[in-house]
Design a protein around this motif. Sequence first.
Motif, mmCIF file in Angstrom:
data_model
loop_
_atom_site.group_PDB
_atom_site.id
_atom_site.type_symbol
_atom_site.label_atom_id
_atom_site.label_comp_id
_atom_site.label_asym_id
_atom_site.label_seq_id
_atom_site.Cartn_x
_atom_site.Cartn_y
_atom_site.Cartn_z
ATOM 1 N N GLY A 1 0.823 -1.205 0.000
ATOM 2 C CA GLY A 1 0.000 0.000 0.000
ATOM 3 C C GLY A 1 0.852 1.248 0.000
ATOM 4 O O GLY A 1 2.085 1.184 -0.019
ATOM 5 N N PRO A 2 0.203 2.413 0.023
ATOM 6 C CA PRO A 2 0.915 3.699 -0.079
ATOM 7 C C PRO A 2 1.935 3.927 1.034
ATOM 8 O O PRO A 2 2.895 4.670 0.849
ATOM 9 C CB PRO A 2 -0.213 4.743 -0.002
ATOM 10 N N ASP A 3 1.714 3.290 2.220
ATOM 11 C CA ASP A 3 2.639 3.563 3.333
ATOM 12 C C ASP A 3 3.989 2.883 3.149
ATOM 13 O O ASP A 3 4.887 3.052 3.974
ATOM 14 C CB ASP A 3 2.023 3.142 4.674
ATOM 15 N N MET A 4 4.160 2.136 2.058
ATOM 16 C CA MET A 4 5.477 1.540 1.761
ATOM 17 C C MET A 4 6.429 2.556 1.141
ATOM 18 O O MET A 4 7.616 2.269 0.961
ATOM 19 C CB MET A 4 5.331 0.360 0.791
ATOM 20 N N GLY B 1 -6.915 3.840 -4.610
ATOM 21 C CA GLY B 1 -7.529 3.049 -3.551
ATOM 22 C C GLY B 1 -8.341 1.880 -4.078
ATOM 23 O O GLY B 1 -8.911 1.116 -3.303
ATOM 24 N N SER B 2 -8.413 1.758 -5.406
ATOM 25 C CA SER B 2 -9.161 0.627 -5.973
ATOM 26 C C SER B 2 -8.478 0.140 -7.244
ATOM 27 O O SER B 2 -7.616 0.816 -7.807
ATOM 28 C CB SER B 2 -10.599 1.045 -6.293
ATOM 29 N N CYS B 3 -8.852 -1.057 -7.687
ATOM 30 C CA CYS B 3 -8.282 -1.618 -8.922
ATOM 31 C C CYS B 3 -8.855 -0.859 -10.114
ATOM 32 O O CYS B 3 -10.076 -0.772 -10.274
ATOM 33 C CB CYS B 3 -8.618 -3.107 -9.040
ATOM 34 N N ASN B 4 -7.986 -0.316 -10.920
ATOM 35 C CA ASN B 4 -8.445 0.552 -12.008
ATOM 36 C C ASN B 4 -7.547 0.393 -13.224
ATOM 37 O O ASN B 4 -7.288 1.350 -13.938
ATOM 38 C CB ASN B 4 -8.426 2.012 -11.508
ATOM 39 N N CYS B 5 -7.043 -0.847 -13.439
ATOM 40 C CA CYS B 5 -6.055 -0.978 -14.516
ATOM 41 C C CYS B 5 -6.692 -1.199 -15.883
ATOM 42 O O CYS B 5 -5.992 -1.269 -16.884
ATOM 43 C CB CYS B 5 -5.029 -2.072 -14.204
ATOM 44 N N PRO C 1 0.448 -9.776 -15.507
ATOM 45 C CA PRO C 1 -0.174 -10.954 -14.891
ATOM 46 C C PRO C 1 0.029 -10.997 -13.388
ATOM 47 O O PRO C 1 1.077 -10.619 -12.867
ATOM 48 C CB PRO C 1 0.569 -12.119 -15.566
ATOM 49 N N GLY C 2 -1.035 -11.448 -12.688
ATOM 50 C CA GLY C 2 -0.960 -11.568 -11.237
ATOM 51 C C GLY C 2 -1.205 -10.261 -10.518
ATOM 52 O O GLY C 2 -0.701 -10.049 -9.420
ATOM 53 N N CYS C 3 -1.969 -9.348 -11.121
ATOM 54 C CA CYS C 3 -2.280 -8.054 -10.488
ATOM 55 C C CYS C 3 -1.036 -7.232 -10.239
ATOM 56 O O CYS C 3 -0.928 -6.530 -9.229
ATOM 57 C CB CYS C 3 -3.039 -8.269 -9.181
ATOM 58 N N ARG C 4 -0.071 -7.336 -11.105
ATOM 59 C CA ARG C 4 1.138 -6.512 -11.007
ATOM 60 C C ARG C 4 1.026 -5.357 -11.999
ATOM 61 O O ARG C 4 0.107 -5.300 -12.797
ATOM 62 C CB ARG C 4 2.379 -7.370 -11.290
ATOM 63 N N ASN C 5 1.975 -4.448 -11.929
ATOM 64 C CA ASN C 5 2.016 -3.309 -12.861
ATOM 65 C C ASN C 5 3.241 -3.399 -13.743
ATOM 66 O O ASN C 5 4.294 -3.895 -13.322
ATOM 67 C CB ASN C 5 2.130 -1.989 -12.097
ATOM 68 N N GLU C 6 3.085 -2.879 -14.956
ATOM 69 C CA GLU C 6 4.236 -2.732 -15.841
ATOM 70 C C GLU C 6 4.268 -1.292 -16.316
ATOM 71 O O GLU C 6 3.250 -0.737 -16.739
ATOM 72 C CB GLU C 6 4.106 -3.695 -17.026
ATOM 73 N N LEU C 7 5.440 -0.684 -16.192
ATOM 74 C CA LEU C 7 5.644 0.680 -16.673
ATOM 75 C C LEU C 7 6.248 0.603 -18.066
ATOM 76 O O LEU C 7 7.274 -0.065 -18.267
ATOM 77 C CB LEU C 7 6.594 1.429 -15.732
#
Length: 692
Positions: free
Chosen positions: A287-290, A599-603, A623-629
């Motif tokens: 989350g954001p606190d990381m 705060g929500s899934c919006n990809c 894949p796996g709810c990860r992000n790619e830039l």
Amino acid sequence: MLELLAPAGSMEAVAAAVQNGADAVYLGYGDFNARRNAKNFSQEEFAAAVSYCHVRGAKVYLTLNTLLTDRELPQAAEFAAQASALGADAVLVQDMGVVRLLRQVAPDLPVHASTQMTLHNLDGVKMAAELGMTRAVLSRELSRDQIEYICQRSPIEIEVFAHGALCMCYSGQCFLSSIIGGRSGNRGLCAQPCRLKYGWGDKADSNPLSLKDLSLAGHLRELRKMGVACVKLEGRMKRPEYVAVVTGIYSRAIKEDREPTAEELEQLRAAFSRQGFTQGYYLDQQGPDMFGVREEEKEPKELFAMARNTYQSGEAQRVPVTFYAMLRPGEPTRVGVEDLQGRVVTVEGQVPEAARTRALTAEAVETQLSRTGGTPYRCVKVRSLVEEGLSLPLAALNALRREALDGLTKQREQLPQRRQGEFHPGARYENRKEPLALTISVRTAEQVTGELLALGPAMVYIPLEELAAHPEKVQAPAGTKIGVTLPRVAWDREMDQVTDQLRLVKDLGITDALIGNLGMAPVAQKLGFTLRGDFGLEVYNSQAVKEYKRLGFSSLTLSFELKFPQLRDISKSLDTELITYGRLPLMLMESCIIKNRTGSCNCQNTNILTDRKGARFPVVKAPGCRNELLNSQKLFLADKAADYRRIGLWAQRLLFTTENPRECVQVTQRYLDQGSWSPNEYTRGLYYRDVE
């Protein structure tokens, strides 16, 4: 007991680490390591560091963990052979070509898989073991249940990062620094662009890619119980005082089987942090606190002065020894010393005389031999045979103690007897002369249309999740094959689903699997797929090509961090392809920065990250709810075909990510010399410019 591995960017840092309880240090020798800006060691310094550490019971690990070109391999072979001969205890590697090289030149030197190899599941660790490695450093993103799962089943030792800087991207999969700045993290010169400001609108007004530093202080006993063999502290670029503080705190906690105190935790924060620390990945609580940034703070002068004192004023007496003494009439005095490894040194001195007044007692002998202050040795026991009525000057006993310890030091400095070989690059393969095939990889199934397939690409790679959800996409006209792209990252808890989906597409007639990580090869191979290597394998030289061929791969994608002349010079013992179009992948992220923002899934919507110069980088779902830039500009080379058609490739690859189906067709037509489409903005990538 957990091994504590500390960073050493200088000889002073070696002393700081060892005097504060490190069981091992890792350092760079030569130019081929992931911290090329650190003060890497010369041959003389490296030899001195090994000697210093071995005398004091610590190990030395050489970092050789960058990608190397064919021209660099001979010098790397030289460094590795020298380091082995000088007594290095292991070498950390990323490049599969270096793995192959080490077998030739230093077959007895243990090899550890660097975190740059992106090993994050059990199959990846088992592959490292099959390659002859004795330890794997896991990706920093793994949660404790995944670490434990791997530890309990791994055939080799497992090392985890416990403290220090966290990269936003999976190590070994980051191309942000090289693509936008010409300084490659895979070559040891990351410029840390993730620490800069970015924004979601038109303004770069936040730090969504800057993670706080990791600290697993507080979880050390848990890590030991899991079966972790070694915890690693990050920080070869940091000053020796930092190394002393952090190593000392972790070492005391491990040796006393406790967690750091509140005071020690505050000292860790004062030594260096980015608005505190995070355990988000380890606790599976993202989350954001990381996230955090380095704030200007006063140097902790008092803390650092205390730290300097630990390694500049004497020895920590780390090595336990047992003394033996025998004093008998008419015989030379004998003193022996033995360390825990069974090394024994015995020395002889003068013959004791009959005592005129006070006879020497066993207690007096033991007291004198126990005085090892100022040396690396700590006397834990003295066994003495002192016959009655004898006298010997205490100075003579002291001299024998010093002589015995000097002899032990020489033994502990002795270099191991290891085999050494020569580096043989092997046969060179002629570059292919045939016309280039065209392959395509897509991000979504909807990008694959009948119109696209009608253009006759040799292969179209569709992501596993997409292909499993759209089985109708396996249909293709004669001459075109549909392949499946496996995720570059899939944790063990995801592997059942991956396996089920792979079986499904196999039953549909798919035979080719595009693999971007070592840990994905075993499942595909077991199910009978033809293995094709993707860019995530980081193929940078001819030896890596040969190694992947040995592992059963049928084709490979060459690194897009190489220039055309370097790509041409690679001896291609396998079919090779090269990405010639598309938004190059810059980062693969475990932490969902889209969810952090909203705060929500919006990809499913377009998410654009903007940098300080106004460049706009799409962030997409991996894949796996990860992000790619993805890169802000598309790689475009259709008008430069003459340059890449003569470098011996089997195929060129068009990488479709954010394109709509119509654009996919237009781009493909242009690369087939049909039409005149070109992007508004584009880049030539790194194929024409030097990457450091």
